[in-house]
Design a protein around this motif. Structure first.
Motif, short mmCIF file in Angstrom:
data_model
loop_
_atom_site.label_atom_id
_atom_site.label_comp_id
_atom_site.label_asym_id
_atom_site.label_seq_id
_atom_site.Cartn_x
_atom_site.Cartn_y
_atom_site.Cartn_z
N LEU A 36 10.65 -6.21 -4.33
CA LEU A 36 9.61 -5.21 -4.60
C LEU A 36 8.28 -5.87 -4.92
O LEU A 36 7.22 -5.36 -4.54
N LEU A 37 8.30 -7.01 -5.61
CA LEU A 37 7.05 -7.73 -5.86
C LEU A 37 6.46 -8.18 -4.52
O LEU A 37 5.23 -8.12 -4.33
N GLY A 38 7.28 -8.61 -3.60
CA GLY A 38 6.81 -9.00 -2.27
C GLY A 38 6.13 -7.85 -1.55
O GLY A 38 5.08 -8.03 -0.92
N VAL A 39 6.70 -6.66 -1.64
CA VAL A 39 6.09 -5.48 -1.03
C VAL A 39 4.73 -5.21 -1.66
O VAL A 39 3.73 -5.00 -0.97
N CYS A 40 4.67 -5.26 -2.98
CA CYS A 40 3.41 -5.02 -3.70
C CYS A 40 2.36 -6.07 -3.33
O CYS A 40 1.19 -5.72 -3.09
N LEU A 41 2.76 -7.32 -3.28
CA LEU A 41 1.82 -8.40 -2.93
C LEU A 41 1.28 -8.22 -1.51
O LEU A 41 0.10 -8.46 -1.26
N ARG A 42 2.15 -7.83 -0.62
CA ARG A 42 1.73 -7.65 0.78
C ARG A 42 0.65 -6.57 0.88
O ARG A 42 -0.31 -6.71 1.62
N ILE A 43 0.80 -5.51 0.12
CA ILE A 43 -0.15 -4.40 0.18
C ILE A 43 -1.39 -4.67 -0.66
O ILE A 43 -2.52 -4.42 -0.22
N LEU A 44 -1.20 -5.19 -1.86
CA LEU A 44 -2.31 -5.33 -2.79
C LEU A 44 -3.06 -6.66 -2.68
O LEU A 44 -4.23 -6.74 -3.07
N ALA A 45 -2.40 -7.70 -2.23
CA ALA A 45 -2.99 -9.03 -2.07
C ALA A 45 -3.58 -9.59 -3.36
O ALA A 45 -4.53 -10.35 -3.34
N THR A 77 15.85 1.06 0.35
CA THR A 77 14.85 1.91 1.01
C THR A 77 14.16 2.80 -0.01
O THR A 77 12.93 2.94 0.01
N TRP A 78 14.93 3.38 -0.90
CA TRP A 78 14.38 4.26 -1.94
C TRP A 78 13.43 3.46 -2.83
O TRP A 78 12.32 3.90 -3.11
N LEU A 79 13.84 2.28 -3.23
CA LEU A 79 13.02 1.45 -4.11
C LEU A 79 11.76 0.94 -3.40
O LEU A 79 10.67 0.94 -3.99
N VAL A 80 11.89 0.50 -2.16
CA VAL A 80 10.73 0.01 -1.40
C VAL A 80 9.73 1.15 -1.17
O VAL A 80 8.52 0.94 -1.22
N THR A 81 10.23 2.36 -0.96
CA THR A 81 9.33 3.51 -0.79
C THR A 81 8.52 3.74 -2.06
O THR A 81 7.31 3.98 -2.00
N ILE A 82 9.18 3.67 -3.20
CA ILE A 82 8.45 3.81 -4.47
C ILE A 82 7.41 2.70 -4.60
O ILE A 82 6.25 2.96 -4.95
N ALA A 83 7.80 1.47 -4.29
CA ALA A 83 6.87 0.33 -4.40
C ALA A 83 5.69 0.50 -3.46
O ALA A 83 4.53 0.28 -3.85
N ARG A 84 5.96 0.89 -2.25
CA ARG A 84 4.89 1.09 -1.27
C ARG A 84 3.93 2.18 -1.74
O ARG A 84 2.71 1.99 -1.72
N ASN A 85 4.47 3.31 -2.15
CA ASN A 85 3.62 4.42 -2.57
C ASN A 85 2.80 4.07 -3.80
O ASN A 85 1.61 4.40 -3.88
N ARG A 86 3.40 3.42 -4.78
CA ARG A 86 2.66 3.02 -5.98
C ARG A 86 1.55 2.02 -5.63
O ARG A 86 0.46 2.08 -6.18
N SER A 87 1.86 1.10 -4.73
CA SER A 87 0.86 0.10 -4.33
C SER A 87 -0.31 0.76 -3.61
O SER A 87 -1.48 0.44 -3.88
N ILE A 88 -0.01 1.68 -2.72
CA ILE A 88 -1.08 2.39 -2.00
C ILE A 88 -1.90 3.22 -2.98
O ILE A 88 -3.13 3.25 -2.90
N ASP A 89 -1.21 3.89 -3.91
CA ASP A 89 -1.94 4.67 -4.93
C ASP A 89 -2.90 3.77 -5.71
O ASP A 89 -4.03 4.15 -5.99
N PHE A 148 3.91 1.23 7.00
CA PHE A 148 4.90 1.00 5.95
C PHE A 148 4.96 -0.45 5.46
O PHE A 148 5.37 -0.69 4.34
N MET A 149 4.55 -1.40 6.26
CA MET A 149 4.58 -2.79 5.79
C MET A 149 3.22 -3.24 5.26
O MET A 149 3.16 -4.06 4.35
N ASP A 150 2.15 -2.74 5.84
CA ASP A 150 0.82 -3.16 5.41
C ASP A 150 0.14 -2.12 4.52
O ASP A 150 -0.93 -2.38 3.99
N GLY A 151 0.74 -0.93 4.38
CA GLY A 151 0.18 0.09 3.51
C GLY A 151 -1.07 0.76 4.05
O GLY A 151 -1.84 1.32 3.29
N VAL A 152 -1.25 0.74 5.36
CA VAL A 152 -2.42 1.38 5.97
C VAL A 152 -2.17 2.89 6.03
O VAL A 152 -1.09 3.33 6.41
N THR A 153 -3.17 3.67 5.65
CA THR A 153 -3.00 5.13 5.63
C THR A 153 -2.96 5.70 7.03
O THR A 153 -3.47 5.11 7.98
#
Length: 185
Positions: A36-45, A77-89, A148-153
């Protein structure tokens, strides 16, 4: 060292977390925090921002674990979705304050940490997902990966592809439905 759990073991731990079991929550955290940290880092940099969002993610997991339904999605999948959505928010809320750097400085800014996609590549679920993604049209596969991987809207994707927002949403929705059908087989 992160715990390696099967899908079923992680689902059970999430279910117990939903009942307030702190030991189960620790198991979920240890097994998934690196991904999940990896997902957040990928989106937030930004590592500090990603770690802050990760804390928010696990607060959400603690509060909402009882809503997890293993019949609807895998635990990761459920956890990554939460991570992705929180990161985009977080990206959206910080957008006006984001610091920009010239593209020439990009090499100096690169994070040595593995990309979220690299971390996830090692899981069997991702391998199955990649097989199913390969069955989609190139354009649909590309926009789904970017969203979903880069967090682009969806709005940004529609602008990039020069199509109406509704069309982009339809492409992604139909693509996700085909992915779900493929993954359910």
């Amino acid at each position: 060292m992160a715990a390696t759990l099967t899908r079923d073991e992680l689902a059970v731990a999430l279910g117990r977390t939903g009942l307030g079991d702190r030991a189960a929550f620790r198991i979920v955290y240890e097994a998934t925090s690196a991904k999940l940290l990896g997902v957040c880092l990928r989106i937030l940099a930004d590592r500090q921002l990603a770690e802050d969002v990760l804390q928010d993610i696990y607060l959400t997991v603690w509060r909402k674990a009882e809503t997890f339904d293993p019949a609807r999605a895998s635990p990761i999948t459920w956890l990554v979705t939460i991570a992705r959505n929180r990161s985009i928010d977080r990206l959206r809320s910080a957008a006006p304050m984001r610091k920009t750097t010239p593209v020439e400085d990009a090499h100096d800014l690169a994070d040595a940490a593995p990309l979220a996609s690299d971390i996830l590549e090692h899981s069997d679920e991702v391998k199955r997902l990649n097989v199913c993604l390969s069955e989609l049209d190139d354009k649909v596969r590309g926009v789904i990966r970017t969203a979903f991987m880069d967090g682009v809207t969806y709005d940004t994707l529609a602008q990039r592809e020069n199509v109406p927002l509704g069309t982009m949403k339809s492409w992604i929705r139909r693509g996700l439905l085909r992915l779900r059908t493929c993954l359910d087989q």
